[in-house]
Design a protein around this motif. Structure first.
Motif, PDB file in Angstrom:
ATOM      1  N   ARG A 122       0.831  -1.209   0.000  1.00 32.70           N
ATOM      2  CA  ARG A 122       0.000   0.000   0.000  1.00 32.70           C
ATOM      3  C   ARG A 122       0.865   1.257   0.000  1.00 32.70           C
ATOM      4  O   ARG A 122       1.864   1.316   0.717  1.00 32.70           O
ATOM      5  N   LEU A 123       0.481   2.237  -0.786  1.00 31.64           N
ATOM      6  CA  LEU A 123       1.140   3.538  -0.750  1.00 31.64           C
ATOM      7  C   LEU A 123       0.529   4.318   0.413  1.00 31.64           C
ATOM      8  O   LEU A 123      -0.607   4.784   0.340  1.00 31.64           O
ATOM      9  N   VAL A 124       1.290   4.449   1.495  1.00 33.23           N
ATOM     10  CA  VAL A 124       0.748   5.037   2.720  1.00 33.23           C
ATOM     11  C   VAL A 124       1.126   6.504   2.890  1.00 33.23           C
ATOM     12  O   VAL A 124       0.580   7.187   3.766  1.00 33.23           O
ATOM     13  N   LEU A 125       2.066   6.999   2.077  1.00 29.30           N
ATOM     14  CA  LEU A 125       2.414   8.419   2.145  1.00 29.30           C
ATOM     15  C   LEU A 125       2.919   8.886   0.793  1.00 29.30           C
ATOM     16  O   LEU A 125       3.762   8.242   0.170  1.00 29.30           O
ATOM     17  N   LYS A 126       2.381  10.015   0.352  1.00 27.11           N
ATOM     18  CA  LYS A 126       2.920  10.746  -0.787  1.00 27.11           C
ATOM     19  C   LYS A 126       3.060  12.194  -0.353  1.00 27.11           C
ATOM     20  O   LYS A 126       2.079  12.837   0.001  1.00 27.11           O
ATOM     21  N   ARG A 127       4.283  12.692  -0.341  1.00 25.23           N
ATOM     22  CA  ARG A 127       4.501  14.079   0.043  1.00 25.23           C
ATOM     23  C   ARG A 127       5.450  14.750  -0.940  1.00 25.23           C
ATOM     24  O   ARG A 127       6.301  14.097  -1.556  1.00 25.23           O
ATOM     25  N   ARG A 128       5.267  16.067  -1.089  1.00 23.59           N
ATOM     26  CA  ARG A 128       6.086  16.846  -2.000  1.00 23.59           C
ATOM     27  C   ARG A 128       6.975  17.797  -1.208  1.00 23.59           C
ATOM     28  O   ARG A 128       6.512  18.425  -0.247  1.00 23.59           O
ATOM     29  N   LYS A 129       8.231  17.903  -1.633  1.00 21.42           N
ATOM     30  CA  LYS A 129       9.164  18.822  -0.999  1.00 21.42           C
ATOM     31  C   LYS A 129       8.551  20.219  -0.962  1.00 21.42           C
ATOM     32  O   LYS A 129       8.110  20.740  -1.982  1.00 21.42           O
ATOM     33  N   ILE A 130       8.526  20.815   0.226  1.00 21.34           N
ATOM     34  CA  ILE A 130       7.764  22.046   0.378  1.00 21.34           C
ATOM     35  C   ILE A 130       8.421  23.236  -0.317  1.00 21.34           C
ATOM     36  O   ILE A 130       7.714  24.127  -0.815  1.00 21.34           O
ATOM     37  N   THR A 131       9.746  23.267  -0.374  1.00 25.60           N
ATOM     38  CA  THR A 131      10.438  24.354  -1.071  1.00 25.60           C
ATOM     39  C   THR A 131      11.650  23.794  -1.816  1.00 25.60           C
ATOM     40  O   THR A 131      12.635  23.407  -1.182  1.00 25.60           O
ATOM     41  N   PRO A 132      11.601  23.740  -3.145  1.00 22.80           N
ATOM     42  CA  PRO A 132      12.791  23.336  -3.890  1.00 22.80           C
ATOM     43  C   PRO A 132      13.956  24.282  -3.589  1.00 22.80           C
ATOM     44  O   PRO A 132      13.762  25.470  -3.318  1.00 22.80           O
ATOM     45  N   THR A 133      15.158  23.736  -3.635  1.00 25.53           N
ATOM     46  CA  THR A 133      16.344  24.475  -3.225  1.00 25.53           C
ATOM     47  C   THR A 133      17.096  25.061  -4.417  1.00 25.53           C
ATOM     48  O   THR A 133      17.414  24.352  -5.370  1.00 25.53           O
ATOM     49  N   TYR A 134      17.365  26.353  -4.358  1.00 25.79           N
ATOM     50  CA  TYR A 134      18.278  27.022  -5.298  1.00 25.79           C
ATOM     51  C   TYR A 134      17.928  26.660  -6.741  1.00 25.79           C
ATOM     52  O   TYR A 134      16.845  27.014  -7.234  1.00 25.79           O
ATOM     53  N   HIS A 135      18.816  25.927  -7.451  1.00 27.60           N
ATOM     54  CA  HIS A 135      18.605  25.608  -8.863  1.00 27.60           C
ATOM     55  C   HIS A 135      17.350  24.776  -9.101  1.00 27.60           C
ATOM     56  O   HIS A 135      16.791  24.794 -10.205  1.00 27.60           O
ATOM     57  N   GLU A 136      16.910  24.039  -8.070  1.00 28.32           N
ATOM     58  CA  GLU A 136      15.753  23.149  -8.231  1.00 28.32           C
ATOM     59  C   GLU A 136      14.463  23.916  -8.509  1.00 28.32           C
ATOM     60  O   GLU A 136      13.502  23.342  -9.021  1.00 28.32           O
ATOM     61  N   ARG A 137      14.445  25.201  -8.187  1.00 29.23           N
ATOM     62  CA  ARG A 137      13.232  25.984  -8.407  1.00 29.23           C
ATOM     63  C   ARG A 137      12.942  26.191  -9.881  1.00 29.23           C
ATOM     64  O   ARG A 137      11.828  26.580 -10.244  1.00 29.23           O
ATOM     65  N   MET A 138      13.925  25.938 -10.730  1.00 27.05           N
ATOM     66  CA  MET A 138      13.716  25.982 -12.174  1.00 27.05           C
ATOM     67  C   MET A 138      13.009  24.724 -12.677  1.00 27.05           C
ATOM     68  O   MET A 138      12.550  24.681 -13.824  1.00 27.05           O
ATOM     69  N   VAL A 139      12.921  23.689 -11.822  1.00 25.75           N
ATOM     70  CA  VAL A 139      12.436  22.378 -12.261  1.00 25.75           C
ATOM     71  C   VAL A 139      11.130  21.981 -11.578  1.00 25.75           C
ATOM     72  O   VAL A 139      10.192  21.503 -12.229  1.00 25.75           O
ATOM     73  N   TRP A 140      11.065  22.155 -10.246  1.00 29.03           N
ATOM     74  CA  TRP A 140       9.941  21.634  -9.468  1.00 29.03           C
ATOM     75  C   TRP A 140       9.038  22.737  -8.933  1.00 29.03           C
ATOM     76  O   TRP A 140       9.497  23.842  -8.636  1.00 29.03           O
ATOM     77  N   GLY A 141       7.782  22.383  -8.754  1.00 29.10           N
ATOM     78  CA  GLY A 141       6.857  23.253  -8.040  1.00 29.10           C
ATOM     79  C   GLY A 141       6.989  23.044  -6.537  1.00 29.10           C
ATOM     80  O   GLY A 141       7.695  22.149  -6.070  1.00 29.10           O
ATOM     81  N   GLN A 142       6.291  23.880  -5.773  1.00 31.76           N
ATOM     82  CA  GLN A 142       6.323  23.786  -4.314  1.00 31.76           C
ATOM     83  C   GLN A 142       5.290  22.792  -3.814  1.00 31.76           C
ATOM     84  O   GLN A 142       4.186  22.687  -4.356  1.00 31.76           O
ATOM     85  N   GLY A 143       5.647  22.066  -2.768  1.00 33.88           N
ATOM     86  CA  GLY A 143       4.718  21.155  -2.135  1.00 33.88           C
ATOM     87  C   GLY A 143       3.853  21.858  -1.106  1.00 33.88           C
ATOM     88  O   GLY A 143       3.878  23.085  -0.978  1.00 33.88           O
ATOM     89  N   ASP A 144       3.093  21.088  -0.351  1.00 39.48           N
ATOM     90  CA  ASP A 144       2.241  21.639   0.695  1.00 39.48           C
ATOM     91  C   ASP A 144       2.397  20.814   1.969  1.00 39.48           C
ATOM     92  O   ASP A 144       3.237  19.926   2.038  1.00 39.48           O
TER      93      ASP A 144
END
Length: 331
Positions: free
Chosen positions: A124-146
């Motif tokens: 079972r997939l019991v947790l899916k979470r997104r990184k709340i703030t991408p770091t430095y260069h990563e902000r060009m690639v990923w959106g913000q989590g919650d």
């Protein structure tokens, strides 16, 4: 809340290289590693940050104007959650009877997110979470989590929480998991990045969290082979940016390494976690219990999932935000 289901847990941190050449190659490596770990009696395995299909190393060494093709390729190869990738990992976890913590680039329509997935031993997939703030260069690639995934979850091996990379430098994010009584913290970093100082800082960071939270920490970092480094950055003068920074390790609630950290090459770091050490540590210092002062210091967490739309109830006034009404002429 089940705080303890086992007395000891055999855990592993996987330090392996991604497949940069094919859409399903890295997933195949994940499944092979789960089966290998199962043969060694592992009950919980942690893979590196956004390991499937691979961490966006290109965003660290290329200027934005040259990233377009690599960014689009990553989008094309990034899995959706749920989807065929999660089904395959779930089946492997179920077959091995193993809790699997996997970092992925999650595609959600036109956006990518740094996502951590926790599969229980029954698949079972019991947790899916997104990184709340991408770091430095990563902000060009990923959106913000919650904050919807900023919690610990009960699994077959105990109560598990997870953070990605420099989220560990957000003390309130760490405290949210501490307050949710995580027993085993799963940390994920990219590896093969920044240089040796990254690994040194990582060791300090994960040991501090173990001590402060009174939990075990399993940290997994990725690895790039020399050929992959040269491919990602042909300029030899800049290849150092894609070397070092590996520190796969397992730490006890007393801040001690339970196995030699892996800083070079591929492999599994394996150790047995004696969950009695959690009580031994917290008897003296429980940061979210007898050592807390909630009447002086407390944390407010917004755990609802972020959404770009929401339906209005009948008769509900239109709002710009939770407490700012639209002006009459715009309503």
């Amino acid at each position: 809340m089940a705080l303890r289901k086992k007395k000891t847990v055999r855990a592993a941190a996987a330090q392996i290289a991604p497949d940069l050449d094919s859409e399903g190659g890295t997933l195949a490596r994940v499944l092979e590693t789960v089966h290998e770990a199962a043969r060694r009696g592992v009950e919980l395995i942690v893979f590196p940050e956004t390991f499937v299909p691979y961490y966006p190393y290109f965003s660290f060494v290329q200027p934005p104007a040259r990233q377009g093709a690599d960014h689009l390729l990553l989008m094309q190869r990034a899995p959706t959650v749920p989807g065929p990738m999660t089904e395959a990992v779930a089946a492997a976890a179920r077959q091995a009877g193993m809790v699997v913590v996997l970092g992925v680039n999650e595609r959600d329509h036109g956006s990518l997110y740094n996502t951590q997935l926790v599969f229980d031993a029954d698949g079972r997939l019991v947790l899916k979470r997104r990184k709340i703030t991408p770091t430095y260069h990563e902000r060009m690639v990923w959106g913000q989590g919650d904050g919807s995934g900023l919690k610990a979850v009960d699994t077959a091996v105990g109560r598990v929480g997870a953070l990605a990379c420099w989220e560990h430098y957000n003390p309130l994010a760490r405290y949210a998991l501490m307050a949710d009584h995580e027993q085993i913290h799963c940390a994920q970093f990219p590896g093969s990045l920044v240089g040796p100082i990254f690994a040194e800082q990582m060791g300090v960071t994960i040991r501090h969290h173990a001590l402060e939270s009174g939990c075990f920490v399993i940290n997994a970092t990725g690895w790039l082979h020399d050929e992959q480094v040269r491919r990602l950055m042909p300029d030899e003068a800049l290849q150092g940016a894609l070397r070092g920074g590996c520190h796969s390790a397992i730490v006890s609630p007393e801040g001690k390494y339970l196995a030699e950290p892996l800083t070079e090459g591929e492999g599994l770091v394996v150790a047995d976690l004696d969950l009695a050490l959690i009580d031994k540590r917290k008897r003296m210092m429980d940061s979210v219990g007898h050592y807390a002062r909630p009447e002086l210091l407390s944390l407010a967490i917004r755990r609802d999932a972020a959404a770009t739309t929401r339906p209005l109830a009948a008769g509900e006034p239109a709002l710009l935000s939770d407490d700012i009404p639209l002006p009459p002429e715009a309503a």
